[in-house]
Design an enzyme around this catalytic site. Structure first.
Site, PDB file in Angstrom:
ATOM      1  N   GLU A  33       0.850  -1.195   0.000  1.00 15.98           N
ATOM      2  CA  GLU A  33       0.000   0.000   0.000  1.00 15.98           C
ATOM      3  C   GLU A  33       0.888   1.249   0.000  1.00 15.98           C
ATOM      4  OE1 GLU A  33      -3.222   1.066  -0.328  1.00 15.98           O
ATOM      5  OE2 GLU A  33      -2.257   3.014  -0.071  1.00 15.98           O
ATOM      6  N   GLY A  38      -7.064   0.692   3.886  1.00 14.60           N
ATOM      7  CA  GLY A  38      -8.478   1.048   3.774  1.00 14.60           C
ATOM      8  C   GLY A  38      -8.798   1.804   2.502  1.00 14.60           C
ATOM      9  N   GLY A  39      -7.764   2.345   1.847  1.00 12.03           N
ATOM     10  CA  GLY A  39      -7.964   3.000   0.552  1.00 12.03           C
ATOM     11  C   GLY A  39      -8.918   4.183   0.612  1.00 12.03           C
ATOM     12  N   THR A  40      -9.584   4.407  -0.500  1.00 10.10           N
ATOM     13  CA  THR A  40     -10.444   5.590  -0.643  1.00 10.10           C
ATOM     14  C   THR A  40     -11.608   5.565   0.339  1.00 10.10           C
ATOM     15  OG1 THR A  40      -9.928   5.519  -2.999  1.00 10.10           O
ATOM     16  CG2 THR A  40     -11.740   6.947  -2.324  1.00 10.10           C
ATOM     17  N   CYS A  41     -12.284   4.437   0.442  1.00  6.29           N
ATOM     18  CA  CYS A  41     -13.502   4.378   1.261  1.00  6.29           C
ATOM     19  C   CYS A  41     -13.229   4.843   2.685  1.00  6.29           C
ATOM     20  CB  CYS A  41     -14.052   2.949   1.253  1.00  6.29           C
ATOM     21  SG  CYS A  41     -15.439   2.720   2.358  1.00  6.29           S
ATOM     22  N   HIS A 436     -45.469  -1.178   9.647  1.00  2.00           N
ATOM     23  CA  HIS A 436     -45.960   0.203   9.698  1.00  2.00           C
ATOM     24  C   HIS A 436     -45.444   0.889  10.958  1.00  2.00           C
ATOM     25  CE1 HIS A 436     -48.559   3.636   9.261  1.00  2.00           C
ATOM     26  NE2 HIS A 436     -48.898   3.507  10.540  1.00  2.00           N
TER      27      HIS A 436
HETATM   28  C1  LIG Z   1     -15.831  11.416  -1.877  1.00  2.00           C
HETATM   29  C2  LIG Z   1     -16.184   9.983  -2.136  1.00  2.00           C
HETATM   30  C3  LIG Z   1     -17.295   9.435  -1.563  1.00  2.00           C
HETATM   31  C4  LIG Z   1     -17.611   8.112  -1.800  1.00  2.00           C
HETATM   32  N1  LIG Z   1     -18.735   7.609  -1.219  1.00  2.00           N
HETATM   33  C5  LIG Z   1     -19.060   6.320  -1.442  1.00  2.00           C
HETATM   34  C6  LIG Z   1     -20.210   5.758  -0.831  1.00  2.00           C
HETATM   35  O1  LIG Z   1     -20.931   6.414  -0.092  1.00  2.00           O
HETATM   36  N2  LIG Z   1     -20.490   4.459  -1.070  1.00  2.00           N
HETATM   37  C7  LIG Z   1     -19.704   3.680  -1.873  1.00  2.00           C
HETATM   38  O2  LIG Z   1     -20.006   2.504  -2.048  1.00  2.00           O
HETATM   39  N3  LIG Z   1     -18.623   4.202  -2.476  1.00  2.00           N
HETATM   40  C8  LIG Z   1     -18.281   5.486  -2.282  1.00  2.00           C
HETATM   41  N4  LIG Z   1     -17.159   5.997  -2.867  1.00  2.00           N
HETATM   42  C9  LIG Z   1     -16.345   5.128  -3.757  1.00  2.00           C
HETATM   43  C10 LIG Z   1     -15.484   4.184  -2.931  1.00  2.00           C
HETATM   44  O3  LIG Z   1     -14.691   4.910  -2.019  1.00  2.00           O
HETATM   45  C11 LIG Z   1     -14.616   3.309  -3.821  1.00  2.00           C
HETATM   46  O4  LIG Z   1     -15.410   2.762  -4.832  1.00  2.00           O
HETATM   47  C12 LIG Z   1     -14.010   2.211  -2.966  1.00  2.00           C
HETATM   48  O5  LIG Z   1     -13.054   2.774  -2.100  1.00  2.00           O
HETATM   49  C13 LIG Z   1     -13.447   1.036  -3.734  1.00  2.00           C
HETATM   50  O6  LIG Z   1     -12.167   1.260  -4.095  1.00  2.00           O
HETATM   51  P1  LIG Z   1     -11.128   0.146  -4.473  1.00  2.00           P
HETATM   52  O7  LIG Z   1     -11.184  -1.075  -3.657  1.00  2.00           O
HETATM   53  O8  LIG Z   1     -11.176   0.013  -5.927  1.00  2.00           O
HETATM   54  O9  LIG Z   1      -9.756   0.882  -4.093  1.00  2.00           O
HETATM   55  P2  LIG Z   1      -9.436   2.100  -3.162  1.00  2.00           P
HETATM   56  O10 LIG Z   1     -10.283   2.097  -1.952  1.00  2.00           O
HETATM   57  O11 LIG Z   1      -9.433   3.335  -3.976  1.00  2.00           O
HETATM   58  O12 LIG Z   1      -7.949   1.753  -2.697  1.00  2.00           O
HETATM   59  C14 LIG Z   1      -6.895   1.640  -3.608  1.00  2.00           C
HETATM   60  C15 LIG Z   1      -5.606   1.707  -2.823  1.00  2.00           C
HETATM   61  O13 LIG Z   1      -4.518   1.419  -3.674  1.00  2.00           O
HETATM   62  C16 LIG Z   1      -3.401   2.223  -3.318  1.00  2.00           C
HETATM   63  N5  LIG Z   1      -2.522   2.281  -4.479  1.00  2.00           N
HETATM   64  C17 LIG Z   1      -2.768   2.832  -5.688  1.00  2.00           C
HETATM   65  N6  LIG Z   1      -1.731   2.634  -6.513  1.00  2.00           N
HETATM   66  C18 LIG Z   1      -0.803   1.934  -5.812  1.00  2.00           C
HETATM   67  C19 LIG Z   1       0.483   1.426  -6.135  1.00  2.00           C
HETATM   68  N7  LIG Z   1       1.012   1.567  -7.338  1.00  2.00           N
HETATM   69  N8  LIG Z   1       1.165   0.782  -5.174  1.00  2.00           N
HETATM   70  C20 LIG Z   1       0.639   0.606  -3.924  1.00  2.00           C
HETATM   71  N9  LIG Z   1      -0.579   1.063  -3.578  1.00  2.00           N
HETATM   72  C21 LIG Z   1      -1.296   1.718  -4.519  1.00  2.00           C
HETATM   73  C22 LIG Z   1      -4.053   3.548  -2.959  1.00  2.00           C
HETATM   74  O14 LIG Z   1      -3.211   4.315  -2.130  1.00  2.00           O
HETATM   75  C23 LIG Z   1      -5.319   3.078  -2.232  1.00  2.00           C
HETATM   76  O15 LIG Z   1      -5.107   2.971  -0.848  1.00  2.00           O
HETATM   77  C24 LIG Z   1     -16.792   7.312  -2.633  1.00  2.00           C
HETATM   78  C25 LIG Z   1     -15.645   7.862  -3.205  1.00  2.00           C
HETATM   79  C26 LIG Z   1     -15.341   9.186  -2.956  1.00  2.00           C
HETATM   80  C27 LIG Z   1     -14.099   9.764  -3.589  1.00  2.00           C
END
Ligand SMILES: Cc1cc2nc3c(=O)[nH]c(=O)nc-3n(C[C@H](O)[C@H](O)[C@H](O)COP(=O)(O)OP(=O)(O)OC[C@H]3O[C@@H](n4cnc5c(N)ncnc54)[C@H](O)[C@@H]3O)c2cc1C
Length: 453
Positions: A33, A38-41, A436
């Protein structure tokens, strides 16, 4: 060269769960990572934004308190530093929960750093090389920055950076009227900022049917948000301490600009060419029904494969791969029925097809709608904006989709999602006794009101 059974690139919402499953089975896995577990979520998406939405809702409830017979000694004020701190805590708690879980898995290593392929089954991180017969790419996506003259010269915000903002913008101008932009628009309006949304299309959240999109616009307009649709961006520039956004229909002066025009996959800096993994013209990695890329032994999960843009679609990718690789099951991408939420207030809960999608797909359809002003639960709560809509197939007697835009709509739509997954007939759904007072109790009524359209 470090050898593993499997390598996971990116700690998003799919890979880590598969890595943990494999580690629990004794396989040697490494999770790489480059930023946060935990990434984006967890860090910049669902969790912090929904925490912020909760603060914004509380501000709105406090403002409307008198309508419910509750007296406050003065108008409520919003402490943006405390709002941001609350959202940060939600993120940090989730992130540290993941860290302790992964720490407890003996055969799983976590490596921090940016990883790139250097050969088909080999990746490098900070000069160290890792190889495995199975590699899972779960690198997610990032905010897309449009090529608008002047934009890169102003201190613009993205959905990632705005989460940490501890000040209230005087006037937040949002480029993009889709899901992410609209959630921020309403929350910042409710925090007390003037907010303008600039959308180039005719409709907000343009994936939705026009009646739903118009109802969303109505809700946001009533909150006092300026909505400029059908406006093409020309340029962005500094204007004193603020910014000016120039469009084909006039200029908008603000203090801050948020770019929310879409997301692009993090696949451009992954060295995919060294692994022979193909991408499409937008950078997404095409996958087969079980998430495998064009290279055997390399899978792409989550947002980077372009087959979903949600936490639950990413998690479902994990489930599909786990079923086929670990459990002897046979789940596949085309089995899933999409549902999602738009977390404005009231929220939109959506499942399956829109009316337009159903027509485009050639279904003979029946449609039923009901304004939330005719839903008892909404009336009791004093939240009657929005509508419920159901689309069914006139020939097969199955629900094709639903859009519940209204209080509790994100939860109530679940009943429809379950019915679709169980392939229930509308007739069966119609006779299921509801509870209800709930919003969901109107599902049988909606079914009874279905008319060919
Ligand atoms: C503002 C916002 C609100 C959202 N609200 C919702 C919601 O309410 N409900 C919902 O279902 N979804 C929501 N989403 C979308 C949701 O966050 C993503 O669809 C979800 O996180 C799934 O992502 P993923 O598993 O593809 O990867 P991500 O969660 O994006 O994680 C990818 C990870 O890979 C890492 N990475 C990238 N490239 C490399 C590399 N070369 N080497 C090592 N690590 C790397 C990144 O740092 C990141 O930690 C929202 C998104 C945003 C931006």
């Amino acid at each position: 060269m470090r050898e593993y059974d499997a390598i996971f690139i990116g700690a998003g919402q799919a890979g880590p769960f598969l890595a943990a499953r494999m580690a629990a089975m004794g396989r040697k896995v490494v999770l790489i990572e480059r930023k946060f577990l935990g990434g984006t979520c967890v860090n910049a998406g669902c969790m912090p934004t929904k925490a912020l939405v909760a603060s914004a809702k509380t501000a709105e409830v406090a403002r409307r308190a008198a309508e419910y017979g509750v007296k406050l000694s003065g108008p409520p004020t919003v402490d943006m530093a405390a709002v941001a701190a609350r959202a940060r805590k939600v993120t940090l708690d989730a992130r540290s929960g993941l860290a302790s879980w992964f720490d407890s898995l003996e055969t799983m290593d976590v490596v921090y750093g940016h990883s790139k392929f250097i050969a088909t089954k080999t990746v490098a991180v900070d000069g160290k090389r890792y190889t495995a017969p199975q590699i899972f790419i779960n690198v997610g996506a990032r905010p897309q920055i449009p090529d608008v003259p002047g934009l890169v010269d102003v201190p613009y915000l993205t959905s990632t950076s705005i989460i940490a903002l501890e000040e209230l913008p005087r006037h937040l101008v949002i480029l993009g009227g889709s899901y992410i932009g609209l959630e921020f628009a309403q929350m910042y309006r409710r925090f007390g900022a003037e907010v303008t949304v600039i959308e180039r299309g005719q409709h907000l959240a343009s994936r939705e049917d026009t009646d739903i999109s118009e109802a969303i616009a109505d809700i946001l307009s009533k909150d006092g948000i300026n909505l400029f649709r059908d406006h093409k961006l020309i340029s962005v520039a500094k204007d004193g301490a603020g910014i000016v956004v120039r469009t084909d229909k006039g200029d908008v002066y603000g203090s801050h600009v948020l770019v929310a025009v879409g997301r692009q996959p993090n696949t451009d800096d992954l060295g995919l060419e060294f692994a022979g993994v193909e991408t499409d013209r937008r950078g997404f990695i095409p996958v087969d029904e079980r998430l495998q890329t064009n290279v055997e032994g390399i899978w792409a999960l989550g947002d980077c494969n372009g087959r979903g843009a949600f936490t639950h679609t990413s998690y479902n990718d994990f489930e599909i791969v786990a079923a086929s690789l670990l459990d002897g099951g046979d789940r596949k991408l085309s089995d899933r029925i999409l549902g999602y939420g738009l977390y404005i207030d009231p929220p939109l809960g959506r499942v399956g097809m829109t009316e337009q999608q159903a027509r485009d797909a050639g279904h003979r359809i029946k449609v039923s709608t009901r304004p939330m002003s005719r839903v008892g639960r909404a009336v009791e709560k004093g939240e009657t904006q929005g509508l419920m809509k159901l689309v069914a197939d006139a020939e097969t007697d199955r629900v094709l989709g639903a859009a519940f835009l209204g209080v509790g709509g994100d939860e109530a739509v679940y009943g429809v999602l379950e019915a679709m997954n169980l392939d229930s007939t509308t007739e069966k759904l119609r006779w299921a006794m509801p509870i209800h007072p709930t919003v969901g109790e109107l599902v049988p009524t909606l079914i009874g009101d279905l008319k060919e359209a």
